[in-house]
Write an enzyme that holds these catalytic residues in place. Structure first.
Site, PDB file in Angstrom:
ATOM      1  N   SER A  62       3.601   2.898  -5.974  1.00 57.65           N
ATOM      2  CA  SER A  62       3.551   1.415  -5.198  1.00 57.65           C
ATOM      3  C   SER A  62       4.753   1.313  -4.536  1.00 57.65           C
ATOM      4  CB  SER A  62       3.128   0.292  -5.813  1.00 57.65           C
ATOM      5  OG  SER A  62       3.349  -0.708  -5.094  1.00 57.65           O
TER       6      SER A  62
ATOM      7  N   HIS B   1       0.538   3.949  -2.649  1.00 61.24           N
ATOM      8  CA  HIS B   1      -0.205   2.816  -2.540  1.00 61.24           C
ATOM      9  C   HIS B   1       0.636   1.758  -1.902  1.00 61.24           C
ATOM     10  CE1 HIS B   1      -2.712  -0.438  -4.570  1.00 61.24           C
ATOM     11  NE2 HIS B   1      -1.461  -1.075  -4.562  1.00 61.24           N
TER      12      HIS B   1
ATOM     13  N   ASP C 214       1.337  -2.191  -0.390  1.00 59.95           N
ATOM     14  CA  ASP C 214       0.696  -3.405  -0.702  1.00 59.95           C
ATOM     15  C   ASP C 214       0.971  -4.444   0.391  1.00 59.95           C
ATOM     16  OD1 ASP C 214       0.118  -3.466  -3.644  1.00 59.95           O
ATOM     17  OD2 ASP C 214       2.044  -2.862  -4.123  1.00 59.95           O
TER      18      ASP C 214
ATOM     19  N   MET D 224       0.903  -8.140   1.887  1.00 58.15           N
ATOM     20  CA  MET D 224       0.645  -9.382   1.558  1.00 58.15           C
ATOM     21  C   MET D 224       0.990 -10.468   2.750  1.00 58.15           C
ATOM     22  SD  MET D 224       2.558  -9.258  -1.830  1.00 58.15           S
ATOM     23  CE  MET D 224       2.466  -8.025  -3.155  1.00 58.15           C
TER      24      MET D 224
ATOM     25  N   HIS E 285      -3.411  -1.720   0.278  1.00 60.58           N
ATOM     26  CA  HIS E 285      -4.239  -2.590  -0.692  1.00 60.58           C
ATOM     27  C   HIS E 285      -3.782  -4.010   0.060  1.00 60.58           C
ATOM     28  CE1 HIS E 285      -3.818  -4.998  -4.757  1.00 60.58           C
ATOM     29  NE2 HIS E 285      -4.660  -5.523  -4.038  1.00 60.58           N
TER      30      HIS E 285
ATOM     31  N   MET F 155      -3.868  -7.835   0.637  1.00 59.63           N
ATOM     32  CA  MET F 155      -3.796  -8.892  -0.063  1.00 59.63           C
ATOM     33  C   MET F 155      -3.539  -9.978   0.922  1.00 59.63           C
ATOM     34  SD  MET F 155      -1.680  -7.914  -3.342  1.00 59.63           S
ATOM     35  CE  MET F 155      -0.968  -6.474  -2.351  1.00 59.63           C
TER      36      MET F 155
ATOM     37  N   MET G  85      -7.392  -5.538 -10.909  1.00 59.66           N
ATOM     38  CA  MET G  85      -6.028  -6.048 -11.010  1.00 59.66           C
ATOM     39  C   MET G  85      -5.556  -6.445 -12.376  1.00 59.66           C
ATOM     40  SD  MET G  85      -4.681  -5.944  -8.211  1.00 59.66           S
ATOM     41  CE  MET G  85      -3.085  -6.490  -8.552  1.00 59.66           C
TER      42      MET G  85
ATOM     43  N   GLY H 166       0.458 -10.222  -6.000  1.00 59.21           N
ATOM     44  CA  GLY H 166       1.255 -10.921  -5.135  1.00 59.21           C
ATOM     45  C   GLY H 166       2.790 -10.612  -5.603  1.00 59.21           C
TER      46      GLY H 166
ATOM     47  N   ASP I 299      -3.919  -1.661 -11.281  1.00 57.38           N
ATOM     48  CA  ASP I 299      -2.618  -2.145 -10.755  1.00 57.38           C
ATOM     49  C   ASP I 299      -2.105  -3.386 -11.136  1.00 57.38           C
ATOM     50  OD1 ASP I 299      -1.003  -2.529  -8.864  1.00 57.38           O
ATOM     51  OD2 ASP I 299      -2.359  -3.098  -6.924  1.00 57.38           O
ATOM     52  N   GLY I 300      -0.913  -3.082 -11.587  1.00 56.43           N
ATOM     53  CA  GLY I 300      -0.026  -4.167 -12.226  1.00 56.43           C
ATOM     54  C   GLY I 300       0.471  -4.097 -13.506  1.00 56.43           C
TER      55      GLY I 300
ATOM     56  N   GLY J 195       4.562   0.614  -9.626  1.00 53.60           N
ATOM     57  CA  GLY J 195       5.655   0.103  -8.828  1.00 53.60           C
ATOM     58  C   GLY J 195       6.899   0.390  -9.366  1.00 53.60           C
ATOM     59  N   SER J 196       7.020  -0.707 -10.284  1.00 52.85           N
ATOM     60  CA  SER J 196       8.637  -0.709 -10.937  1.00 52.85           C
ATOM     61  C   SER J 196       8.744   0.450 -11.987  1.00 52.85           C
ATOM     62  CB  SER J 196       8.851  -2.006 -11.585  1.00 52.85           C
ATOM     63  OG  SER J 196       7.452  -2.665 -12.284  1.00 52.85           O
TER      64      SER J 196
END
Ligand code: DX5
Ligand code: ZN
Length: 217
Positions: free
Chosen positions: A6, A31, A33, A35, A64, A66, A135, A140, A173-174, A195-196
């Site tokens: 991500s 991916h 994101d 928002m 994705h 959101m 999720m 967010g 995801d997350g 992501g991170s």
């Protein structure tokens, strides 16, 4: 098992390089994101980022969404070079229509469900889906802690998919890192969004991604 880095955690000043590095490291898709500050309490990026990345990578670009009204933006994202969409079950009174629109545009359709949403909402729509996204944090923000309470749901979604549409992908995801990746795969996930743990560490993207693969220490 597939990896979907991500870019939310990437260095945006070097976004093209970071995506190219993820591709070289064996990423299966990217991916992205999106928002809107309404559906989730944060803003991120839109279709121009997809258009900029399209010439940089041959990997599929997964969007994705959101956002409160995904139907309004599908065409713009398709024109920018998107390959698949993940839309949320929550807050969409016309979800079947949204999924059909994505399919009519010739793109892969995925449904995302939040931590408080049960697996059972998938029953009727699953035959129309290419992907389900569970999720594992509240959507967010990047860099949140994995919610271990979602592991049981991942197993229930796996059972549903195996019964109804075995070719449907089960993505999470997350909060995915080397420890939680293993737990999710054991529970039945076959696509990991991260992501991170890919872009937000001191390690190279190659090394960070290798730590997420099964058997990695
Ligand atoms: C969260 C996003 C995620 C996010 C994951 O709302 O949907 O894709 O980038 O970030 P990490 O891997 O840092 O939890
Ligand atoms: Zn996401």
């Amino acid at each position: 098992m597939k990896l979907a880095p991500s870019i939310l955690a990437a260095d945006f000043a070097r976004l093209g390089d970071q995506v190219a590095e993820a591709e070289r490291a064996g990423a299966d898709r990217i991916h992205i994101d999106v928002m809107d500050g309404h559906f989730v309490p944060n803003l991120s990026m839109g279709a121009p980022i997809v258009a900029s990345l399209r010439p940089v990578t041959r990997l599929p670009l997964e969007i994705h969404l959101m956002i409160s009204n995904p139907d309004l933006f599908l065409h713009e994202f398709v024109d920018s070079g998107s390959d698949s969409f993940l839309v949320h079950w929550e807050g969409n009174a016309n979800l079947h229509r949204t999924i059909q629109r994505i399919r009519a545009l010739g793109k892969r359709a995925g449904l995302a469900i939040n931590p408080a949403t049960p697996a059972s909402v998938l029953e009727e729509i699953l035959p129309d889906l290419d992907q389900v996204l569970v999720m594992t944090v509240d959507p967010g923000f990047g860099h949140q802690h994995f919610l271990y309470s979602t592991l049981g749901k991942i197993s229930r979604v796996r059972q549903l998919i195996d019964c109804v549409k075995p070719e449907c992908e089960l993505e999470v995801d997350g909060g995915i890192d080397s420890e939680t990746a293993k737990l999710c795969v054991e529970a039945g996930a076959n696509v990991l969004v991260a992501g991170s743990s890919v872009f937000g560490t001191a390690k190279s993207v190659v090394e960070a991604m290798s730590r997420l693969r099964p058997g990695a220490k």
